[in-house]
Enzyme design. Structure first.
Site, PDB file in Angstrom:
ATOM      1  CB  CYS A  11     -24.326  -8.344   3.483  1.00  0.00           C
ATOM      2  SG  CYS A  11     -25.111  -6.962   2.731  1.00  0.00           S
ATOM      3  CB  CYS A  14     -25.302  -3.932   4.074  1.00  0.00           C
ATOM      4  SG  CYS A  14     -26.491  -5.280   3.569  1.00  0.00           S
ATOM      5  CG  ASP A 400      18.168 -11.514 -10.775  1.00  0.00           C
ATOM      6  OD1 ASP A 400      19.009 -11.597 -11.650  1.00  0.00           O
ATOM      7  OD2 ASP A 400      18.696 -11.529  -9.506  1.00  0.00           O
TER       8      ASP A 400
END
Length: 707
Positions: A11, A14, A400
């Site tokens: 996980c 972990c 722009d």
């Protein structure tokens, strides 16, 4: 630094704890371990045996070093896939065996000796939960509280009060949960790795007329390579000979082929469709556009969003808090309300299981990796989860003008002719040898008329005005109004000049010694997709679109009205663009879109900088998000994906916390059971994983190119 592939990470929390432990080793302070990509980056001086020992405590292990990017991204991937598949088969086999034994124990319960049934339950529990149990015991000794610690305490507690059936079911369901969780994250990783496999591995090098197949890592600038139909172009280069269509989807996300001929640039990773091309390599592969893109996509997996960082911090305190709550559930009812110790111990153990933070921690990373991968497939390079999250929060976009909303190439929008016989002939004669952008636009316009051109003599450029030249013995002037000072311009001609200027056109006049022969009204051509893109952005929730340009205010007004932006500003210097972006940022989340070079200050000052570039180095290096096409067509899709990722993360957090809250509320009447607890955690984990993976699903129509 060396990269390793790590397998078996259970996980995200972990992985974070393991990273912390590795950093405590000598020379390990710079180590990083990513759950998202399954990669460990280590200083070469860190003792590898100690790293392996730390990883082993969490059932994780180093599988192989990651190959250098210039050697291809999929070396050993076959072995990896095989080993990963074998590992999954072993886990599935163990879980199936545990389930069969568990069902046998249920069937035999009441028909066989109690000791036999208990033995079967213990066997099934040991098969499916032994690794969790061992990890949990080690963590308990170290006072490290994570999911394995919680599960171990719950299993021991359940067995101690004789809940054999439920203890076994918890172990099996937790094993299934971990398997599905791992498969979900692996699916996201493999999707990313599939994307990275577009890198070519070998090239046919031409040297003294001899063809030799060499690894792309050995190619240097100046080498000649031969690319046959169906082969990948090894690196950025220039076509020396041959003609073919090339699929540039790996760079731009566009599936339509692009025609390539002698003198044209090609990108590494593009696929040659039919002809044979001889290409001069301009960059070694590791410096090519594709290599940079793939490297940035890989790096993007490692960055953590503010949401992820918050979840990680929350999980750090969440698990100990759950243990405290479980302890209170066990102790308070029996002590204060005369509850049965056995019943409330059972409820407390269920609370521990509900408290597993798996679903919460998985709420974000799978969705982030899936979102980055989805956009990369479409030629949209998002440089990290934090930028993906910001992209999804945008409410203001500043554009722009030149090269973004317009093509950045002037063209003759209107011409006014007073002398049919001389106007185009004189203009063409004077401009045919010029390389000025306005001259090229004029020559392109004249070419459509079929006018026969001769050469002009005594060409003299007058700075800030134009050109004086001799044509067929007579003197002519070409340029702006200032170059016409030798004339008295009639009122009707002056009115036309004023009208064209009022409409935002740049004027180039042509005259002889006595009169104006005609004039060209030149503008920057608006991109075909600009208007529809702006409209789609407004429809999709971008409330404010702004155009910032250094061009004249009238030109800005013309383009703004044509494309439909909500606001525009002209005559801006680069530093004034920055000030405008900062001003907009005080009212919302602002993205600035430019070409990645002259707009760099404005891109950097926005909350998120978006560059257009079709693989140009400056665009890739400058912005937070890069549209690898030479148009804005896929910008709405990029924002749409980012918003979907943000919605799914919020939804996942709500589901994971909501299910846990409901399960915890069941403790009040004493209805919470171990299997309900594990199913609530397991259900939430599987659900958030599957929902996150839906981001990878792309309809065929969405992958089609947008002009």
């Amino acid at each position: 630094m060396t990269e390793y592939r790590v397998k078996g990470l259970s996980c995200g929390n972990c992985a974070r704890v393991l990273e912390h432990e590795i950093r405590q080793l000598e020379h390990g302070e710079s180590a990083t371990l990513s759950y998202n990509s399954g990669k460990l980056i280590l200083d070469e001086r860190v003792p590898l045996d100690k790293v392996k020992s730390i990883l082993k405590s969490d059932r994780a292990y180093i599988e192989q070093p990651v190959q250098d990017s210039h050697e291809g991204h999929d070396h050993n991937s076959g072995a990896y896939d095989h080993e990963h598949s074998q590992g999954n088969k072993k886990i599935i086999g163990t879980l199936v065996a545990s389930t069969v034994i568990y069902l046998a124990a249920i069937f035999m319960d009441g028909h066989s000796a109690t000791s036999t049934v208990i033995l079967l339950y213990l066997t099934a529990t040991a098969l499916s939960g032994y690794s969790t149990f061992l990890k949990g015991l080690k963590n308990l000794v170290r006072l490290r509280f994570n999911i394995d610690t919680l599960m171990t305490i719950a299993l021991v507690g359940a067995v101690s009060i004789g809940q054999w059936k439920e203890a076994t079911l918890v172990a099996i369901l937790f094993g299934i949960n971990e398997l599905l969780e791992g498969l979900g994250m692996e699916k996201a990783r493999r999707s990313m790795e599939t994307l990275l496999k577009v890198a070519p591995k070998e090239a046919t090098k031409l040297e003294n007329g001899t063809e030799t197949v060499v690894p792309i890592g050995t190619l240097i600038a100046g080498d000649l390579v031969l690319v046959k139909p169906g082969e990948k172009i090894p690196s950025d280069g220039t076509v020396i000979s041959g003609k073919s269509s090339v699929n540039e989807a790996a760079i731009t996300g566009e599936s339509l082929p692009v025609e390539k001929a002698e003198g044209e640039l090609v990108f590494g990773g593009s696929i040659n469709n039919e002809g044979v091309l001889q290409i001069r390599i301009e960059k070694a592969y590791q410096d090519s556009s594709l290599a940079k893109i793939l490297h940035l996509v890989e790096e993007a997996q490692e960055t953590k969003t503010p949401t992820e960082l918050f979840i990680n911090r929350f999980a750090k305190y969440y698990t100990p808090l759950i243990m405290i709550i479980a302890g209170l559930v066990i102790v308070i009812p029996p002590l204060l309300f005369g509850g049965d110790w056995s019943d409330w111990l059972y409820q407390g153990l269920a609370v521990l299981i509900v408290g597993c933070p798996c679903a919460l921690i998985l709420s974000s990373p799978i969705a982030i990796v899936a979102g980055i991968t989805r956009n990369a497939r479409n030629g949209i390079l998002v440089k990290g989860g934090v930028f993906l999250e910001q992209l999804g929060k945008l409410d203001t976009l500043a554009f722009d003008k030149t090269g973004t909303l317009t093509k950045g190439a002037p063209y003759v929008e209107k011409s006014v002719i007073y002398d049919e016989s001389m106007f185009l002939a004189v203009a063409g004669a004077i401009e045919k040898s010029s390389t000025h952008p306005l001259a090229k636009a004029i020559m392109k316009h004249i070419a459509t008329s079929g006018t026969s051109l001769k050469d002009a003599d005594e060409i003299e450029a007058i700075s800030g005005r134009g050109i004086i030249a001799t044509y067929e013995g007579n003197k002519y002037w070409l340029g702006n109004e200032k170059s016409m000072e030798h004339l008295t311009i009639p009122r009707s001609v002056q009115d036309t000049i004023d009208q064209l200027k009022e409409s935002g056109l740049t004027l180039v006049l042509v005259a002889d010694e006595e009169k104006v022969l005609g004039m060209f009204g030149i503008s920057d051509e608006i991109r075909e997709e600009s208007k529809s893109v702006i409209a789609t952005l407004h429809k999709n929730g971008i409330r404010h679109t702004v155009m910032l340009t250094g061009d004249h205010q009238k030109t800005a007004e013309k383009v703004a009205n044509a494309v439909g932006v909500t606001e525009y500003f002209g005559n801006l210097l680069p530093e004034e663009k920055v000030e405008k972006v900062k001003e907009l940022a005080t009212k919302g989340v602002v993205g600035m879109i430019g070409d990645g070079i002259n707009d760099a200050p404005a891109l950097a000052s926005a909350q998120i900088g978006i560059a257009m570039g079709k693989g140009t180095d400056s665009a890739i290096e400058t912005a937070d998000v890069v549209l690898m096409q030479d148009h804005l067509g896929k910008l709405p899709d990029a924002i749409k994906v980012a918003r979907r990722v943000n919605r799914i993360i919020r939804f996942n957090i709500g589901v994971s916390m909501g299910l846990k809250l409901i399960a915890l509320l069941l403790t009040i009447p004493g209805w919470l059971t171990l299997w309900v607890a594990i199913l609530s955690d397991m259900g939430a984990t599987i659900f958030v994983t599957l929902v996150s993976l839906t981001i990878l699903i792309q309809k065929r129509s969405e992958s089609s190119p947008t002009a």
